[in-house]
Write an enzyme that holds these catalytic residues in place. Structure first.
Site, mmCIF file in Angstrom:
data_model
loop_
_atom_site.group_PDB
_atom_site.id
_atom_site.type_symbol
_atom_site.label_atom_id
_atom_site.label_comp_id
_atom_site.label_asym_id
_atom_site.label_seq_id
_atom_site.Cartn_x
_atom_site.Cartn_y
_atom_site.Cartn_z
ATOM 1 N N GLY A 21 -22.491 23.863 4.596
ATOM 2 C CA GLY A 21 -21.755 24.219 3.400
ATOM 3 C C GLY A 21 -20.750 23.136 3.088
ATOM 4 C CD GLN B 91 -15.358 20.764 3.534
ATOM 5 O OE1 GLN B 91 -16.138 21.596 3.069
ATOM 6 N NE2 GLN B 91 -15.540 20.187 4.714
ATOM 7 C CB CYS C 204 -15.360 21.506 9.879
ATOM 8 S SG CYS C 204 -14.758 21.349 8.191
ATOM 9 C CG LEU C 205 -19.733 18.575 6.755
ATOM 10 C CD1 LEU C 205 -20.311 18.664 5.348
ATOM 11 C CD2 LEU C 205 -20.650 17.814 7.682
ATOM 12 C CG HIS D 148 -16.372 26.961 7.972
ATOM 13 N ND1 HIS D 148 -16.004 26.534 9.220
ATOM 14 C CD2 HIS D 148 -16.392 25.847 7.191
ATOM 15 C CE1 HIS D 148 -15.809 25.217 9.195
ATOM 16 N NE2 HIS D 148 -16.050 24.783 7.970
ATOM 17 C CD GLU D 149 -18.261 25.415 3.822
ATOM 18 O OE1 GLU D 149 -17.436 24.701 3.201
ATOM 19 O OE2 GLU D 149 -18.798 25.031 4.869
ATOM 20 C CG HIS E 208 -12.825 24.075 3.635
ATOM 21 N ND1 HIS E 208 -12.139 23.132 4.366
ATOM 22 C CD2 HIS E 208 -14.011 24.252 4.285
ATOM 23 C CE1 HIS E 208 -12.869 22.748 5.408
ATOM 24 N NE2 HIS E 208 -14.005 23.416 5.378
#
Length: 179
Positions: free
Chosen positions: A47, A52, A101-102, A143-144, A147
């Protein structure tokens, strides 16, 4: 479409509360969504949230049509674009699971999340989305959406003995996949 630069933990823009999307169906939203999918695919993400990539909007994408190499044992999550999301837990039951996480490359940690959720919001054209999810699907959504309120998963880790470098914790995974 353009692969965008993903901000890394420590960048103050990741700690902001994102602004709601107010204009749906615009060329700008369509380009942003296309860029986000291109960016997510380039790094095998599960995701990606607009903050981000430095865009201060309540917009997340998640899911793929195939198993994700970063989470090889996880079931597929439906490919979704979600604007102005609202997440509601369905019950008090939480489960722990490994997350990466990215924006936190090369690290993984165990994070407690609600096992079952309902999420609502809109697609890029302003049509309502209303779904229930459980397990990995619910974890990815939570999670997304974190952000969008300036929260990164390490802020939710409770036991730092289960937080560390992917290459150490999961030697069978290609650590470069977590960058």
């Amino acid at each position: 479409m353009t692969v965008r630069t993903i901000l890394k933990m420590g960048d103050a823009r990741l700690l902001r509360v994102a602004q709601p999307v107010t204009a749906f169906g615009t060329d700008e939203i369509r380009r942003l969504v296309a860029d986000m999918f291109e960016t997510m695919a380039a790094v095998n993400g599960a995701g990606l949230a607009a903050p981000q990539i430095g865009v201060d909007l309540q917009l997340v994408i998640f899911g793929t049509d195939a198993p994700n190499p970063r989470y090889p044992d996880a079931p597929p999550v439906p490919r979704t674009v979600l604007l102005n999301p609202v997440v509601t837990p369905l019950g008090d039951e939480k489960e722990e699971g490994w997350e990466g996480c990215l924006s936190v490359p090369g690290l993984r940690g165990v994070v407690p999340r609600h096992r079952r959720i309902r999420y609502r919001g809109f697609d890029p054209d302003g049509r309502p989305i209303d779904r229930e999810a459980e397990g990995f699907h619910a974890r990815v959504v939570q999670h997304e959406c974190d952000h969008l309120v300036g929260k990164l998963y390490p802020m939710r880790v409770r036991d730092f003995s289960r937080f560390g470098f992917t290459e150490v914790l999961f030697p069978g995974l290609d650590a470069s996949e977590d960058d």
